[in-house]
Design a protein around this motif. Structure first.
Motif, PDB file in Angstrom:
ATOM      1  N   CYS A   1       2.458   1.710  -3.509  1.00 50.94           N
ATOM      2  CA  CYS A   1       1.510   2.146  -4.540  1.00 50.94           C
ATOM      3  C   CYS A   1       1.051   3.571  -4.290  1.00 50.94           C
ATOM      4  O   CYS A   1       0.939   4.365  -5.223  1.00 50.94           O
ATOM      5  CB  CYS A   1       0.313   1.212  -4.574  1.00 50.94           C
ATOM      6  N   THR A   2       0.785   3.915  -3.004  1.00 52.76           N
ATOM      7  CA  THR A   2       0.360   5.280  -2.710  1.00 52.76           C
ATOM      8  C   THR A   2       1.458   6.265  -3.086  1.00 52.76           C
ATOM      9  O   THR A   2       1.178   7.333  -3.647  1.00 52.76           O
ATOM     10  CB  THR A   2       0.030   5.415  -1.216  1.00 52.76           C
TER      11      THR A   2
ATOM     12  N   LEU B   1       3.686   5.895  -5.401  1.00 60.22           N
ATOM     13  CA  LEU B   1       3.724   6.025  -6.864  1.00 60.22           C
ATOM     14  C   LEU B   1       2.592   6.911  -7.360  1.00 60.22           C
ATOM     15  O   LEU B   1       2.787   7.750  -8.251  1.00 60.22           O
ATOM     16  CB  LEU B   1       3.613   4.642  -7.506  1.00 60.22           C
ATOM     17  N   ILE B   2       1.398   6.734  -6.770  1.00 65.28           N
ATOM     18  CA  ILE B   2       0.256   7.533  -7.214  1.00 65.28           C
ATOM     19  C   ILE B   2       0.509   9.011  -6.922  1.00 65.28           C
ATOM     20  O   ILE B   2       0.283   9.877  -7.771  1.00 65.28           O
ATOM     21  CB  ILE B   2      -1.029   7.042  -6.533  1.00 65.28           C
TER      22      ILE B   2
ATOM     23  N   VAL C   1       2.892  19.261 -12.194  1.00 67.35           N
ATOM     24  CA  VAL C   1       3.977  20.102 -12.715  1.00 67.35           C
ATOM     25  C   VAL C   1       3.890  20.195 -14.236  1.00 67.35           C
ATOM     26  O   VAL C   1       3.982  21.277 -14.816  1.00 67.35           O
ATOM     27  CB  VAL C   1       5.344  19.535 -12.277  1.00 67.35           C
ATOM     28  N   PHE C   2       3.686  19.029 -14.893  1.00 70.87           N
ATOM     29  CA  PHE C   2       3.646  19.027 -16.365  1.00 70.87           C
ATOM     30  C   PHE C   2       2.466  19.826 -16.886  1.00 70.87           C
ATOM     31  O   PHE C   2       2.607  20.667 -17.779  1.00 70.87           O
ATOM     32  CB  PHE C   2       3.552  17.594 -16.886  1.00 70.87           C
ATOM     33  N   VAL C   3       1.286  19.544 -16.299  1.00 72.03           N
ATOM     34  CA  VAL C   3       0.092  20.249 -16.761  1.00 72.03           C
ATOM     35  C   VAL C   3       0.207  21.728 -16.425  1.00 72.03           C
ATOM     36  O   VAL C   3      -0.124  22.599 -17.237  1.00 72.03           O
ATOM     37  CB  VAL C   3      -1.170  19.619 -16.134  1.00 72.03           C
TER      38      VAL C   3
ATOM     39  N   GLY D   1       2.945  10.391  -9.323  1.00 73.47           N
ATOM     40  CA  GLY D   1       2.293  10.688 -10.600  1.00 73.47           C
ATOM     41  C   GLY D   1       1.475  11.957 -10.529  1.00 73.47           C
ATOM     42  O   GLY D   1       1.501  12.777 -11.446  1.00 73.47           O
ATOM     43  N   LEU D   2       0.752  12.142  -9.406  1.00 78.12           N
ATOM     44  CA  LEU D   2      -0.100  13.327  -9.302  1.00 78.12           C
ATOM     45  C   LEU D   2       0.742  14.594  -9.252  1.00 78.12           C
ATOM     46  O   LEU D   2       0.446  15.577  -9.936  1.00 78.12           O
ATOM     47  CB  LEU D   2      -0.976  13.224  -8.042  1.00 78.12           C
TER      48      LEU D   2
ATOM     49  N   LYS E   1       0.836  -1.202   0.000  1.00 78.62           N
ATOM     50  CA  LYS E   1       0.000   0.000   0.000  1.00 78.62           C
ATOM     51  C   LYS E   1       0.868   1.248   0.000  1.00 78.62           C
ATOM     52  O   LYS E   1       0.592   2.211  -0.726  1.00 78.62           O
ATOM     53  CB  LYS E   1      -0.905  -0.004   1.232  1.00 78.62           C
TER      54      LYS E   1
ATOM     55  N   GLY F   1       2.417  15.095 -12.559  1.00 78.69           N
ATOM     56  CA  GLY F   1       1.388  15.490 -13.514  1.00 78.69           C
ATOM     57  C   GLY F   1       0.983  16.932 -13.313  1.00 78.69           C
ATOM     58  O   GLY F   1       0.811  17.684 -14.269  1.00 78.69           O
TER      59      GLY F   1
ATOM     60  N   ALA G   1       2.912  23.500 -16.128  1.00 78.19           N
ATOM     61  CA  ALA G   1       3.864  24.165 -17.015  1.00 78.19           C
ATOM     62  C   ALA G   1       3.183  24.562 -18.314  1.00 78.19           C
ATOM     63  O   ALA G   1       3.475  25.602 -18.894  1.00 78.19           O
ATOM     64  CB  ALA G   1       5.030  23.232 -17.312  1.00 78.19           C
ATOM     65  N   PHE G   2       2.247  23.719 -18.766  1.00 81.60           N
ATOM     66  CA  PHE G   2       1.565  24.013 -20.028  1.00 81.60           C
ATOM     67  C   PHE G   2       0.546  25.121 -19.855  1.00 81.60           C
ATOM     68  O   PHE G   2       0.434  26.007 -20.704  1.00 81.60           O
ATOM     69  CB  PHE G   2       0.900  22.729 -20.534  1.00 81.60           C
ATOM     70  N   LEU G   3      -0.198  25.076 -18.733  1.00 84.49           N
ATOM     71  CA  LEU G   3      -1.266  26.051 -18.556  1.00 84.49           C
ATOM     72  C   LEU G   3      -0.787  27.308 -17.846  1.00 84.49           C
ATOM     73  O   LEU G   3      -1.564  28.221 -17.626  1.00 84.49           O
ATOM     74  CB  LEU G   3      -2.414  25.428 -17.766  1.00 84.49           C
TER      75      LEU G   3
END
Lengths: 506, 145
Positions: B72-73, B75-76, B85-87, B79-80, B69, B83, B89-91
């Motif tokens: 996995c937490t 890793l999640i 940071v990536f999103v 990812g969040l 647990k 994500g 950077a775009f917006l």
């Protein structure tokens, strides 16, 4: 002030959000993949996978619609633009392939909901879903990326995840096939990495467009290095894409894996490296450099050999799934043949055949999986008279088999016809003979199954009509795949036009 | 390995190894090291514990389903955050954490939290791999599974 703000947000938000789709789809799959081990119930596992894949399908469809109207686009990941950071390039081909992958994977997951626990242990179902989603995410990454090193990383992820869905069955043959695939695939990615090292030393870039510019700028005297690197790429990606003499891992892996895994392996996993190879040929090296080397002739030769020998091997198989696996080698031969012809129509038909073969072969594998699951047999001999017991499933098998053989209207015919046209365009008339021989060979191993399944007094003797048929909700994914395949054949004109707009050659 | 010398020595050693691992993770953005290096030190300490004190004691301390647990937490969340940071950077979103003063522990934006998450995943994965080579399967190690 407020008006100005809304105007600004409106201006920046509305066109931009579509460009987030590639990143969001990869992230969605990766995040859902790691929620899987935390879930226990089968319904939750399949619900989350199905939900993620359905969202992915809708997003990919929106993406295709956007690109149909506005054309392709670049997306820079993170705060660093292209030459330093990673960028994605999504054009017509990439968006179409992403939509295809999403649809096929969703249908396979739907099929797996009813049959997966019959083939693997219940405690492995979560593992299967984790690997399936990771695999799809990495394949989408390979398709989308505009950065060769990023492509290599995704290739490695896809190797490990594909191994995962092969060994999930926990049998000796699976572990053997998985190790064989792991070793050969790692060799392949190693060669790709060496190819990247060579072109990096030539150009000083990893982003495809910048490599291309740098290579065009200082071309003279570098022909040998370019040849070595392009051969490394071709062999490395050829192992992963089951190019003929390098296909030896494929029959074991595809035949021993559970049927949903076989469908995913055959429909998706061997396709993404081919897309990457086409990108390397035409975006990294460019048409001019690639035509100066002998590589396209080599690819053509291997493609022709795959078409003939893949079919010959398939003919001599006793097991149904092994036969279909060898048929995949033959069909990959067509795709490499199309790339090797070297003109625009050839590349377009390679992409079209990827779409057609993914839909056809996934429904073939799922139909074969249903036969094996319902009867318990494995060998072709034992499936005589199956058409009376499972008429609908054999019907799906028949339509897919006819497409493989190349009966008009079905996509197999469209690709063979256009491949013939492409051969004529490039003044290689002798290639038509190989196309004909290969089609006849295809017919020689698909027709006996179909004919012995439906007809023959002694074959149908003692079989009860519909006795082993699956309920309609279990057959629906197969039917949808078949209908989509027929539609791909019907609307081949507009599909080919769409692919042609995004093709990299000039 | 049931030697009492090994037990005593590793009992003395383990806290220092683990503190050093945590230090390497936390100061990854300021000094050499980071999530992977520190996580592998932590994982090595867990493997040492397993080899010296035996599989049963180790399974009681590091329960398989809790470890899974946590990994996995982590890793999640990785990812969040990535994500975001990536999103972002775009917006054109701003980093809510800020960069902080250079050289202090709480600086460098998201790097430290990401290092912590990577460290957790790497430590647990190392421990799992060692277990896998010893037992052949995780299923035997955990009665709840």
């Amino acid at each position: 002030m407020l008006q100005c703000l809304t105007l600004v947000t409106h201006n920046t938000a509305s066109p931009n959000l579509v460009k987030l789709i590639p990143l969001v789809s990869i992230m969605l799959l990766m995040l859902s993949a790691f929620i899987m081990p935390l879930l226990k119930k089968k319904r939750h596992l399949f619900g989350l996978t199905g939900g993620a894949l359905a969202i992915l399908m809708v997003l990919s469809f929106v993406n295709v619609a956007y690109i149909y109207q506005n054309g392709g686009y670049y997306f820079d990941i993170g705060h660093f633009p292209a030459p330093f950071g990673i960028s994605l390039r999504i054009g017509e081909i990439e968006s179409l392939i992403a939509l295809l992958f999403a649809i096929v994977d969703l249908m396979v997951t739907w099929y797996a909901y009813y049959s997966l626990e019959k083939e693997i242990k219940e405690s492995r179902i979560a593992f299967f879903h984790t690997m399936n989603l990771l695999l799809l995410a990495s394949l989408l990454g390979i398709v989308f990326t505009n950065d060769v090193f990023n492509g290599f990383v995704f290739l490695e992820v896809s190797t490990l995840a594909a191994c995962g869905i092969i060994v999930v069955k926990d049998k000796k043959t699976n572990i053997k096939a998985g190790l064989k695939y792991l070793i050969l695939s790692s060799l392949g990615s190693g060669l790709v990495l060496m190819g990247i090292a060579f072109i990096y030393s030539l150009s000083g870039h990893l982003s495809m467009d910048y490599i291309h510019e740098a290579m065009i700028a200082n071309l003279d005297g570098k022909q040998n290095t370019i040849l070595i690197s392009v051969i490394l790429f071709t062999v490395g990606l050829g192992i992963k894409g089951a190019m003929f003499p390098l296909h030896i891992w494929l029959p074991d892996a595809h035949a021993s894996a559970p049927s949903p895994s076989s469908a995913i392996l055959s429909a998706l996993v061997i396709k993404a490296p081919v897309i990457f190879l086409i990108k390397v040929f035409y975006k990294v090296y460019g048409t001019q450099i690639i035509h100066e080397t002998v590589i396209l002739d080599l690819v053509l030769l291997f493609g022709v050999m795959g078409m003939i020998f893949g079919s010959l091997f398939a003919r001599s198989q006793k097991e149904l799934k092994r036969m279909i696996a060898y048929s995949s080698v033959a069909q990959m031969g067509y795709i490499f043949f199309a790339i090797g012809i070297g003109n625009t129509l050839g590349v377009v038909m390679a992409i079209y055949h990827i779409v057609a073969h993914a839909l056809t072969k996934s429904s073939l594998f799922l139909a074969a999986g249903s036969f094996i699951e319902q009867t318990g047999f494995k060998h072709i001999e034992d499936f005589r008279g199956i058409g009376k017991e499972m008429p609908v499933t054999l019907g799906i098998f028949t339509v897919s088999g006819l497409s493989m053989i190349g009966i008009p209207v079905l996509p197999g015919f469209i690709s063979k016809w256009n491949l013939a046209m492409a051969s004529i365009q490039s003044d290689k008339l002798y290639l038509l003979i190989f196309l004909l021989i290969s089609s006849l060979l295809n017919a020689s191993y698909y027709f006996p199954i179909i004919i012995n399944g439906y007809f023959g007094e002694e074959n149908l003797d003692g079989k009860v009509f519909l006795s082993k048929s699956k309920p309609i909700k279990q057959l629906l994914p197969l039917i949808i795949l078949t209908v989509l395949m027929v539609l791909v054949g019907f609307f081949s004109g507009s599909l080919i036009e769409f692919i042609e707009r995004g093709v990299y050659t000039v | 390995m049931k030697s009492s010398i090994a037990k005593h020595v590793s009992g003395l050693l383990l806290p220092f190894v683990q503190v050093f691992g945590i230090y390497v993770i936390l100061f990854g953005h300021l000094s050499p090291g980071g999530g992977f290096a520190g996580g592998s030190i932590l994982g090595a300490s867990m493997i040492l514990y397993r080899f010296v004190y035996g599989a049963e004691a180790s399974d009681r301390k590091f329960k398989y389903h809790y470890m899974l647990k946590i990994a996995c937490t982590a890793l999640i969340f990785y990812g969040l955050i990535k994500g975001y940071v990536f999103v972002g950077a775009f917006l054109g979103w701003h980093n809510p954490v800020g960069t902080g003063t250079v050289g202090s522990l709480f600086s460098g934006g998201f790097i430290m939290p990401l290092n912590v998450l990577v460290g957790a995943v790497v430590a647990i994965t190392f421990y799992f791999i060692a277990t896998l080579f010893e037992e052949g399967d995780f299923g035997n190690a955990d009665p709840h599974q």
